[in-house]
Design a protein around this motif. Structure first.
Motif, PDB file in Angstrom:
ATOM      1  N   TRP A  84       0.835  -1.197   0.000  1.00  0.00           N
ATOM      2  CA  TRP A  84       0.000   0.000   0.000  1.00  0.00           C
ATOM      3  C   TRP A  84       0.870   1.247   0.000  1.00  0.00           C
ATOM      4  CZ3 TRP A  84      -4.732   1.082  -1.218  1.00  0.00           C
ATOM      5  CH2 TRP A  84      -5.273   2.309  -0.878  1.00  0.00           C
ATOM      6  N   ASN A  85       0.514   2.213  -0.854  1.00  0.00           N
ATOM      7  CA  ASN A  85       1.189   3.508  -0.902  1.00  0.00           C
ATOM      8  C   ASN A  85       0.167   4.571  -0.529  1.00  0.00           C
ATOM      9  OD1 ASN A  85       2.183   6.050  -1.701  1.00  0.00           O
ATOM     10  ND2 ASN A  85       3.525   5.113  -3.227  1.00  0.00           N
ATOM     11  N   SER A  87       0.577   7.733   0.155  1.00  0.00           N
ATOM     12  CA  SER A  87       0.762   9.014  -0.544  1.00  0.00           C
ATOM     13  C   SER A  87       0.079   9.011  -1.902  1.00  0.00           C
ATOM     14  CB  SER A  87       2.250   9.331  -0.716  1.00  0.00           C
ATOM     15  OG  SER A  87       2.861   9.481   0.535  1.00  0.00           O
ATOM     16  N   ALA A  88       0.196   7.907  -2.618  1.00  0.00           N
ATOM     17  CA  ALA A  88      -0.451   7.809  -3.929  1.00  0.00           C
ATOM     18  C   ALA A  88      -1.966   7.872  -3.776  1.00  0.00           C
ATOM     19  CB  ALA A  88      -0.041   6.525  -4.638  1.00  0.00           C
ATOM     20  N   TYR A  89      -2.495   7.182  -2.768  1.00  0.00           N
ATOM     21  CA  TYR A  89      -3.939   7.200  -2.554  1.00  0.00           C
ATOM     22  C   TYR A  89      -4.414   8.598  -2.171  1.00  0.00           C
ATOM     23  CZ  TYR A  89      -8.598   6.390  -0.899  1.00  0.00           C
ATOM     24  OH  TYR A  89      -9.956   6.473  -0.739  1.00  0.00           O
ATOM     25  N   ALA A  91      -3.197  11.343  -2.981  1.00  0.00           N
ATOM     26  CA  ALA A  91      -3.060  12.254  -4.118  1.00  0.00           C
ATOM     27  C   ALA A  91      -4.258  12.202  -5.060  1.00  0.00           C
ATOM     28  CB  ALA A  91      -1.781  11.956  -4.889  1.00  0.00           C
ATOM     29  N   ASP A  92      -4.840  10.995  -5.267  1.00  0.00           N
ATOM     30  CA  ASP A  92      -5.920  10.925  -6.262  1.00  0.00           C
ATOM     31  C   ASP A  92      -7.100  10.020  -5.876  1.00  0.00           C
ATOM     32  OD1 ASP A  92      -5.074   8.304  -6.711  1.00  0.00           O
ATOM     33  OD2 ASP A  92      -4.029   8.785  -8.554  1.00  0.00           O
ATOM     34  N   THR A  95      -5.521   5.338  -6.835  1.00  0.00           N
ATOM     35  CA  THR A  95      -4.390   4.414  -6.811  1.00  0.00           C
ATOM     36  C   THR A  95      -3.917   4.272  -5.375  1.00  0.00           C
ATOM     37  OG1 THR A  95      -2.817   6.216  -7.205  1.00  0.00           O
ATOM     38  CG2 THR A  95      -3.607   5.018  -9.135  1.00  0.00           C
ATOM     39  N   GLY A  96      -3.242   3.200  -5.094  1.00  0.00           N
ATOM     40  CA  GLY A  96      -2.749   2.961  -3.750  1.00  0.00           C
ATOM     41  C   GLY A  96      -1.924   1.692  -3.683  1.00  0.00           C
ATOM     42  N   GLU A  98       0.696  -0.775  -5.020  1.00  0.00           N
ATOM     43  CA  GLU A  98       1.842  -0.761  -5.928  1.00  0.00           C
ATOM     44  C   GLU A  98       2.521  -2.106  -5.930  1.00  0.00           C
ATOM     45  OE1 GLU A  98       4.381   2.466  -4.721  1.00  0.00           O
ATOM     46  OE2 GLU A  98       3.149   3.924  -5.798  1.00  0.00           O
TER      47      GLU A  98
END
Length: 101
Positions: A84-85, A87-89, A91-92, A95-96, A98
């Motif tokens: 799980w990321n 920061s990516a989640y 941001a938008d 996505t999450g 990886e």
């Protein structure tokens, strides 16, 4: 013998293996109480019914039926390994997960 968790302010502070007679004989000067559990760990929370691990990410929610944390997006089912990321989640929100290489 069973596992017992010492709960203070709804947080597990100790976990021991003991028999019920030993637990009932304890007279302690510290606050809290003992609860039998095979799932508790130090730092887990207790809500009076079940134990759950510390929240892994801000966006995850607690499933109170299973006492497990769930990501806001389903784990991919393509047989690969993902992490799980957050920061990516954040941001938008789309996505999450990886791919772990």
């Amino acid at each position: 013998m069973a596992n017992y968790a010492k709960v203070i302010n709804n947080v597990v502070t100790k976990v021991i293996v003991a028999d019920a007679n030993y637990i009932s004989s304890l007279v302690e000067n510290e606050p809290g109480f003992w609860v039998e559990s095979d799932k508790a760990g130090i730092g887990y929370s207790y809500d009076g019914t079940g134990f759950y691990a510390p929240k892994p990410f801000d966006s995850w929610t607690l499933n109170t039926d299973t006492y497990t944390w769930e990501a806001p997006l389903d784990y991919p089912t393509d047989g690969e390994v993902y992490g799980w990321n957050e920061s990516a989640y954040q941001a938008d929100n789309t996505t999450g997960w990886e791919l772990v290489e």
